[in-house]
Design a protein around this motif. Structure first.
Motif, PDB file in Angstrom:
ATOM      1  N   ARG A  56     -18.932  -8.087  -0.808  1.00  0.00           N
ATOM      2  CA  ARG A  56     -19.072  -8.102  -2.248  1.00  0.00           C
ATOM      3  C   ARG A  56     -18.216  -8.720  -3.011  1.00  0.00           C
ATOM      4  O   ARG A  56     -16.971  -8.986  -2.470  1.00  0.00           O
ATOM      5  N   THR A  57     -18.287  -9.032  -4.219  1.00  0.00           N
ATOM      6  CA  THR A  57     -17.218  -9.655  -5.015  1.00  0.00           C
ATOM      7  C   THR A  57     -16.483  -8.549  -5.446  1.00  0.00           C
ATOM      8  O   THR A  57     -16.490  -7.360  -4.946  1.00  0.00           O
ATOM      9  N   PHE A  58     -15.224  -9.212  -5.997  1.00  0.00           N
ATOM     10  CA  PHE A  58     -13.963  -8.588  -6.172  1.00  0.00           C
ATOM     11  C   PHE A  58     -13.403  -8.072  -7.456  1.00  0.00           C
ATOM     12  O   PHE A  58     -12.286  -7.882  -7.666  1.00  0.00           O
ATOM     13  N   ASN A  59     -14.521  -8.258  -8.512  1.00  0.00           N
ATOM     14  CA  ASN A  59     -13.942  -7.751  -9.731  1.00  0.00           C
ATOM     15  C   ASN A  59     -13.422  -6.486  -9.647  1.00  0.00           C
ATOM     16  O   ASN A  59     -14.289  -5.563  -8.908  1.00  0.00           O
ATOM     17  N   ASN A  60     -12.446  -5.817 -10.351  1.00  0.00           N
ATOM     18  CA  ASN A  60     -12.035  -4.567 -10.637  1.00  0.00           C
ATOM     19  C   ASN A  60     -11.705  -3.867  -9.211  1.00  0.00           C
ATOM     20  O   ASN A  60     -11.868  -2.742  -8.802  1.00  0.00           O
ATOM     21  N   TYR A  61     -11.036  -4.692  -8.294  1.00  0.00           N
ATOM     22  CA  TYR A  61     -10.406  -4.218  -7.283  1.00  0.00           C
ATOM     23  C   TYR A  61      -8.671  -4.594  -7.119  1.00  0.00           C
ATOM     24  O   TYR A  61      -8.507  -5.923  -7.707  1.00  0.00           O
ATOM     25  N   ILE A  62      -8.198  -4.045  -6.232  1.00  0.00           N
ATOM     26  CA  ILE A  62      -6.934  -4.255  -5.944  1.00  0.00           C
ATOM     27  C   ILE A  62      -6.800  -4.501  -4.568  1.00  0.00           C
ATOM     28  O   ILE A  62      -7.468  -3.843  -3.585  1.00  0.00           O
ATOM     29  N   MET A  63      -6.132  -5.744  -4.332  1.00  0.00           N
ATOM     30  CA  MET A  63      -5.850  -6.383  -2.813  1.00  0.00           C
ATOM     31  C   MET A  63      -4.563  -5.816  -2.481  1.00  0.00           C
ATOM     32  O   MET A  63      -3.515  -6.062  -3.521  1.00  0.00           O
ATOM     33  N   ALA A  64      -4.122  -5.448  -1.333  1.00  0.00           N
ATOM     34  CA  ALA A  64      -2.898  -5.181  -0.845  1.00  0.00           C
ATOM     35  C   ALA A  64      -2.490  -5.663   0.511  1.00  0.00           C
ATOM     36  O   ALA A  64      -3.324  -5.580   1.343  1.00  0.00           O
ATOM     37  N   TRP A  65      -1.207  -5.814   0.705  1.00  0.00           N
ATOM     38  CA  TRP A  65      -0.957  -5.899   2.037  1.00  0.00           C
ATOM     39  C   TRP A  65       0.157  -4.710   2.316  1.00  0.00           C
ATOM     40  O   TRP A  65       0.950  -4.173   1.410  1.00  0.00           O
ATOM     41  N   PHE A  66      -0.115  -4.023   3.559  1.00  0.00           N
ATOM     42  CA  PHE A  66       0.543  -2.991   4.083  1.00  0.00           C
ATOM     43  C   PHE A  66       1.336  -3.404   5.323  1.00  0.00           C
ATOM     44  O   PHE A  66       0.682  -4.321   5.937  1.00  0.00           O
ATOM     45  N   ARG A  67       2.145  -2.545   6.059  1.00  0.00           N
ATOM     46  CA  ARG A  67       2.755  -2.988   7.237  1.00  0.00           C
ATOM     47  C   ARG A  67       3.071  -1.710   7.966  1.00  0.00           C
ATOM     48  O   ARG A  67       3.503  -0.568   7.305  1.00  0.00           O
ATOM     49  N   GLN A  68       3.153  -1.814   9.366  1.00  0.00           N
ATOM     50  CA  GLN A  68       3.368  -0.635  10.027  1.00  0.00           C
ATOM     51  C   GLN A  68       4.291  -1.153  11.258  1.00  0.00           C
ATOM     52  O   GLN A  68       3.669  -1.881  12.277  1.00  0.00           O
ATOM     53  N   ALA A  69       5.577  -0.600  11.361  1.00  0.00           N
ATOM     54  CA  ALA A  69       6.474  -0.848  12.357  1.00  0.00           C
ATOM     55  C   ALA A  69       6.344   0.123  13.418  1.00  0.00           C
ATOM     56  O   ALA A  69       6.085   1.099  13.287  1.00  0.00           O
ATOM     57  N   GLY A  87       6.753   3.094  15.582  1.00  0.00           N
ATOM     58  CA  GLY A  87       7.422   4.191  15.448  1.00  0.00           C
ATOM     59  C   GLY A  87       7.658   4.705  13.953  1.00  0.00           C
ATOM     60  O   GLY A  87       8.219   5.818  13.755  1.00  0.00           O
ATOM     61  N   LYS A  88       7.220   4.039  12.974  1.00  0.00           N
ATOM     62  CA  LYS A  88       7.157   4.238  11.725  1.00  0.00           C
ATOM     63  C   LYS A  88       5.767   4.530  10.959  1.00  0.00           C
ATOM     64  O   LYS A  88       4.911   3.933  11.598  1.00  0.00           O
ATOM     65  N   GLU A  89       5.861   4.772   9.679  1.00  0.00           N
ATOM     66  CA  GLU A  89       4.749   5.056   8.920  1.00  0.00           C
ATOM     67  C   GLU A  89       4.371   3.844   8.392  1.00  0.00           C
ATOM     68  O   GLU A  89       5.259   2.832   8.062  1.00  0.00           O
ATOM     69  N   ARG A  90       2.969   3.593   8.057  1.00  0.00           N
ATOM     70  CA  ARG A  90       2.493   2.326   7.384  1.00  0.00           C
ATOM     71  C   ARG A  90       3.140   2.450   6.078  1.00  0.00           C
ATOM     72  O   ARG A  90       3.266   3.536   5.408  1.00  0.00           O
ATOM     73  N   GLU A  91       3.720   1.283   5.390  1.00  0.00           N
ATOM     74  CA  GLU A  91       4.084   1.202   4.111  1.00  0.00           C
ATOM     75  C   GLU A  91       3.482  -0.049   3.400  1.00  0.00           C
ATOM     76  O   GLU A  91       2.953  -0.818   3.810  1.00  0.00           O
ATOM     77  N   PHE A  92       3.583   0.454   2.175  1.00  0.00           N
ATOM     78  CA  PHE A  92       2.865  -0.413   1.050  1.00  0.00           C
ATOM     79  C   PHE A  92       4.120  -1.895   0.993  1.00  0.00           C
ATOM     80  O   PHE A  92       5.446  -1.762   0.951  1.00  0.00           O
ATOM     81  N   ASN A 135       2.635  -6.419  -7.687  1.00  0.00           N
ATOM     82  CA  ASN A 135       3.747  -5.536  -7.382  1.00  0.00           C
ATOM     83  C   ASN A 135       4.088  -5.684  -5.972  1.00  0.00           C
ATOM     84  O   ASN A 135       3.325  -5.858  -5.299  1.00  0.00           O
ATOM     85  N   TYR A 136       5.201  -5.430  -5.853  1.00  0.00           N
ATOM     86  CA  TYR A 136       6.081  -5.555  -4.677  1.00  0.00           C
ATOM     87  C   TYR A 136       7.085  -4.350  -4.244  1.00  0.00           C
ATOM     88  O   TYR A 136       7.573  -3.664  -5.109  1.00  0.00           O
ATOM     89  N   LYS A 141      11.048  -7.588  -2.473  1.00  0.00           N
ATOM     90  CA  LYS A 141      10.868  -8.452  -3.671  1.00  0.00           C
ATOM     91  C   LYS A 141      11.995  -9.444  -3.731  1.00  0.00           C
ATOM     92  O   LYS A 141      13.066  -9.342  -3.227  1.00  0.00           O
ATOM     93  N   GLY A 142      11.452 -10.497  -4.068  1.00  0.00           N
ATOM     94  CA  GLY A 142      12.235 -11.780  -4.041  1.00  0.00           C
ATOM     95  C   GLY A 142      12.151 -12.490  -2.941  1.00  0.00           C
ATOM     96  O   GLY A 142      12.551 -13.785  -2.950  1.00  0.00           O
ATOM     97  N   ARG A 143      11.596 -12.053  -1.893  1.00  0.00           N
ATOM     98  CA  ARG A 143      11.613 -12.943  -0.544  1.00  0.00           C
ATOM     99  C   ARG A 143       9.853 -12.943  -0.520  1.00  0.00           C
ATOM    100  O   ARG A 143       9.420 -13.960   0.352  1.00  0.00           O
ATOM    101  N   PHE A 144       8.948 -12.141  -0.624  1.00  0.00           N
ATOM    102  CA  PHE A 144       7.561 -12.466  -0.455  1.00  0.00           C
ATOM    103  C   PHE A 144       6.794 -12.454  -1.756  1.00  0.00           C
ATOM    104  O   PHE A 144       7.212 -12.090  -2.749  1.00  0.00           O
ATOM    105  N   THR A 145       5.772 -13.317  -1.588  1.00  0.00           N
ATOM    106  CA  THR A 145       4.791 -13.604  -2.810  1.00  0.00           C
ATOM    107  C   THR A 145       3.494 -13.506  -2.408  1.00  0.00           C
ATOM    108  O   THR A 145       3.126 -14.007  -1.380  1.00  0.00           O
TER     109      THR A 145
END
Length: 119
Positions: free
Chosen positions: A27-40, A42-47, A59-60, A65-69
């Motif tokens: 489906r098309t993507f109007n009115n959606y938020i796309m995000a990246w998360f990561r999980q190391a 032994g750790k919980e998934r983080e935004f 938002n970062y 912040k300052g390293r990823f775009t």
């Protein structure tokens, strides 16, 4: 239903760069938020980062912040995460996710791509 497929992960030395891609189908993507998360391990998934598909606003997490775009390509239904000045603490599985702008939780997830930063 939408499918999210990440790519671009790999092994890189500290200080290096990687660019992750997330291609979406469905489906098309109007009115959606796309995000990246990561999980190391032994750790919980983080935004990590998010983009409003309609406005392009981003938002970062403070740790990147300052390293990823994060960016988007409307024509290709794709989002990207340019990661610069990588550090070993960035080692994780990176996931692409999507939610409606009216929802609180992310409903669609990719399978993840491994990023490993060596010291």
């Amino acid at each position: 239903q939408v499918q999210l497929v990440e790519s671009g992960g790999g092994l890189v030395q500290a200080g290096g760069s990687l660019r992750l891609s997330c291609l979406a189908s469905g489906r098309t993507f109007n009115n959606y938020i796309m995000a990246w998360f990561r999980q190391a391990p032994g750790k919980e998934r983080e935004f990590v980062a998010r983009v409003n598909w309609q406005s392009g606003g981003t938002n970062y997490a403070d740790s990147v912040k300052g390293r990823f775009t994060m960016s988007r390509d409307n024509a290709k239904n794709a989002v990207y995460l340019q990661m610069n000045r990588l550090v070993p603490e960035d080692t994780a599985i990176y996931y692409c996710a999507r939610r409606s702008t009216f929802a609180n939780q992310y409903s669609d997830w990719g399978q993840g791509t491994q990023v490993t930063v060596s010291s």
